[in-house]
Design a protein around this motif. Structure first.
Motif, PDB file in Angstrom:
ATOM      1  N   PRO A  47       0.800  -1.228   0.000  1.00  0.00           N
ATOM      2  CA  PRO A  47       0.000   0.000   0.000  1.00  0.00           C
ATOM      3  C   PRO A  47       0.830   1.275   0.000  1.00  0.00           C
ATOM      4  O   PRO A  47       0.364   2.314  -0.478  1.00  0.00           O
TER       5      PRO A  47
ATOM      6  N   ARG B 178       2.349   1.484  -3.565  1.00  0.00           N
ATOM      7  CA  ARG B 178       1.277   1.282  -4.538  1.00  0.00           C
ATOM      8  C   ARG B 178       1.695   0.299  -5.636  1.00  0.00           C
ATOM      9  O   ARG B 178       1.733   0.612  -6.817  1.00  0.00           O
TER      10      ARG B 178
ATOM     11  N   GLU C 290       2.140  -1.673 -10.899  1.00  0.00           N
ATOM     12  CA  GLU C 290       1.992  -0.449 -10.115  1.00  0.00           C
ATOM     13  C   GLU C 290       0.622   0.160 -10.388  1.00  0.00           C
ATOM     14  O   GLU C 290       0.048  -0.019 -11.471  1.00  0.00           O
ATOM     15  N   TYR C 291       0.105   0.872  -9.409  1.00  0.00           N
ATOM     16  CA  TYR C 291      -1.225   1.464  -9.559  1.00  0.00           C
ATOM     17  C   TYR C 291      -1.274   2.858  -8.948  1.00  0.00           C
ATOM     18  O   TYR C 291      -0.463   3.211  -8.082  1.00  0.00           O
ATOM     19  N   ASP C 292      -2.239   3.633  -9.411  1.00  0.00           N
ATOM     20  CA  ASP C 292      -2.579   4.900  -8.759  1.00  0.00           C
ATOM     21  C   ASP C 292      -3.756   4.694  -7.813  1.00  0.00           C
ATOM     22  O   ASP C 292      -3.847   5.362  -6.781  1.00  0.00           O
TER      23      ASP C 292
ATOM     24  N   GLY D 215      -6.100   5.529  -1.363  1.00  0.00           N
ATOM     25  CA  GLY D 215      -5.986   4.982  -2.711  1.00  0.00           C
ATOM     26  C   GLY D 215      -6.401   3.525  -2.849  1.00  0.00           C
ATOM     27  O   GLY D 215      -6.182   2.925  -3.904  1.00  0.00           O
TER      28      GLY D 215
END
Length: 391
Positions: A83, A86, A96-98, A283
């Motif tokens: 977390p 990300r 990977e993420y936003d 997020g």
């Protein structure tokens, strides 16, 4: 600036979330869905598979086809969520993420009940909360010559809340069809003081009356503590002991291990805000069976596909706005209908508004042929999401 939205899980909630998110994002934004299996089915179909009315291929869709043009589908198993940075690690690499939506569903952990795994392995017990288990139980029921079938809810909560009671009626229905109805005794045991307590005591009374009419006994307020598969005995916290010839156990459920290891879960589930589906991590949103979505202090949204799909829309709107995209305000809702499969060609429904005050307003529609026809129409519409299944 483009964004990447990652969704773990391609069940009813995950698919709905991908579609909803896509409509609120810009063309350059990526939506990625991860799932270890490229096949999904509704929970109620596991009961029909168990009963022998459907084969798995009859009621299965492929998320990769459903999501074509909507999201990228990655056939992989998520193994770790980071977390802070990300990132999600999978069996095929790191993504990977936003923004992240956790829609993993629940993990079955029969090993948390002493003796249950052994009973499942030696065939004295079975369940229908996974496809392999439903197929195995179907064969076991086909060979049943008579005796006592004990259906036990081991822990709360679990997905598809009406399913144990549907299973009881379907076992009775099969026994009558096979001409051994007088030789089969069916008993349901639950730790709740009233079956489906989340729906209110009146629903519980109606449900007990329906089962009693079919000669099915319902025992409430009994917590399973162990299973003795060798002697075919279920042991309860009260000291009660119940013998069986076949045990059908609702396995304990919880959030998957990698979700818990990420620090998302509290007491087995991921708390998510009813109004946004946000978790305690910035997020990250959680929807569906993995989430604990609290309506009141003692009431959680039931774990069923209809609610997962509603939560997907709430999460998608909130997520898109959080990313700076244009989306409507999330609309608070917890209204749903769960079909209740009761026998050959008959189905009822448990339907209502769980946000109603001062308590949920829920009704039980008695099983009928009309109800079965409506259920079949809804299933057909769900299957039609898959382009290869459209006629």
């Amino acid at each position: 600036m483009s964004h990447t939205v990652l969704i773990i899980g391609a069940g009813p909630g995950g698919v709905a979330a991908a579609r909803a998110v896509r409509q609120y994002l810009e063309a350059e934004d990526r939506v990625i869905v991860i799932d270890r299996q490229d096949e999904q089915r509704l929970g109620v179909t596991l009961l029909s598979i168990m009963r022998g009315w459907h084969e798995p291929e009859d009621v299965t869709i492929k998320p990769s086809r459903v999501l074509a043009g909507v999201a990228e589908f990655v056939p992989a198993e998520a193994t770790r969520i980071d977390p802070v940075n990300r990132r999600v690690e999978t069996t095929t690499g790191t993504l990977e993420y936003d923004a992240l939506i956790v829609a993993t569903g629940a993990e079955l952990v029969p090993e948390t009940v002493p003796g249950l795994v052994t009973a499942l392995e030696n065939g004295s017990a079975g369940h229908c909360w996974s496809l392999p288990a439903a197929l195995h139980l179907r064969e076991r029921l086909r060979c049943l010559a008579g005796g006592r079938v004990l259906i036990v809810v081991t822990r709360l909560p679990y997905k598809c809340p009406p399913a144990p009671y549907e299973a009881a009626l379907l076992v009775r229905d099969l026994a009558v069809e096979r001409g051994i109805g007088n030789s089969v005794e069916v008993t349901v045991v639950t730790p709740e003081q009233s079956p489906l307590a989340v729906a209110g005591p009146e629903i519980g009374r109606e449900l007990v009356a329906l089962l009693n009419q079919q000669g099915i006994t319902v025992l409430t307020g009994e917590q399973l503590v162990a299973v003795d598969g060798r002697h075919r005995e279920a042991q309860f916290a009260s000291g009660r002991r119940e013998l069986f010839d076949l045990l059908i156990a609702v396995p304990p459920h919880r959030a998957p291990t990698f979700v818990q290891e990420a620090g998302l879960a509290e007491v087995d589930w991921v708390p998510a805000d009813l109004r946004s589906m946000r978790t305690r991590f910035e997020g990250i949103w959680a929807i569906g069976d993995v989430a604990a979505v609290r309506i009141r202090d003692t009431l959680l949204v039931p774990k069923a596909a209809v609610f997962a799909q509603q939560q997907a829309e709430v999460a998608a709107r909130d997520l898109a706005r959080w990313l700076g995209r244009t989306a409507p305000e999330p609309e608070l809702q917890a209204y749903g209908r769960c079909w209740f499969l009761a026998g050959r060609g008959v189905a009822g429904a448990i339907e209502g508004d769980f946000l109603a005050e001062p308590r949920p307003k829920v009704t039980f529609q008695s099983p009928s042929t009309d109800g079965f026809a409506l259920m079949q129409q809804e299933l057909a519409a769900w299957l039609a999401q898959d382009p290869a299944r459209r006629h």
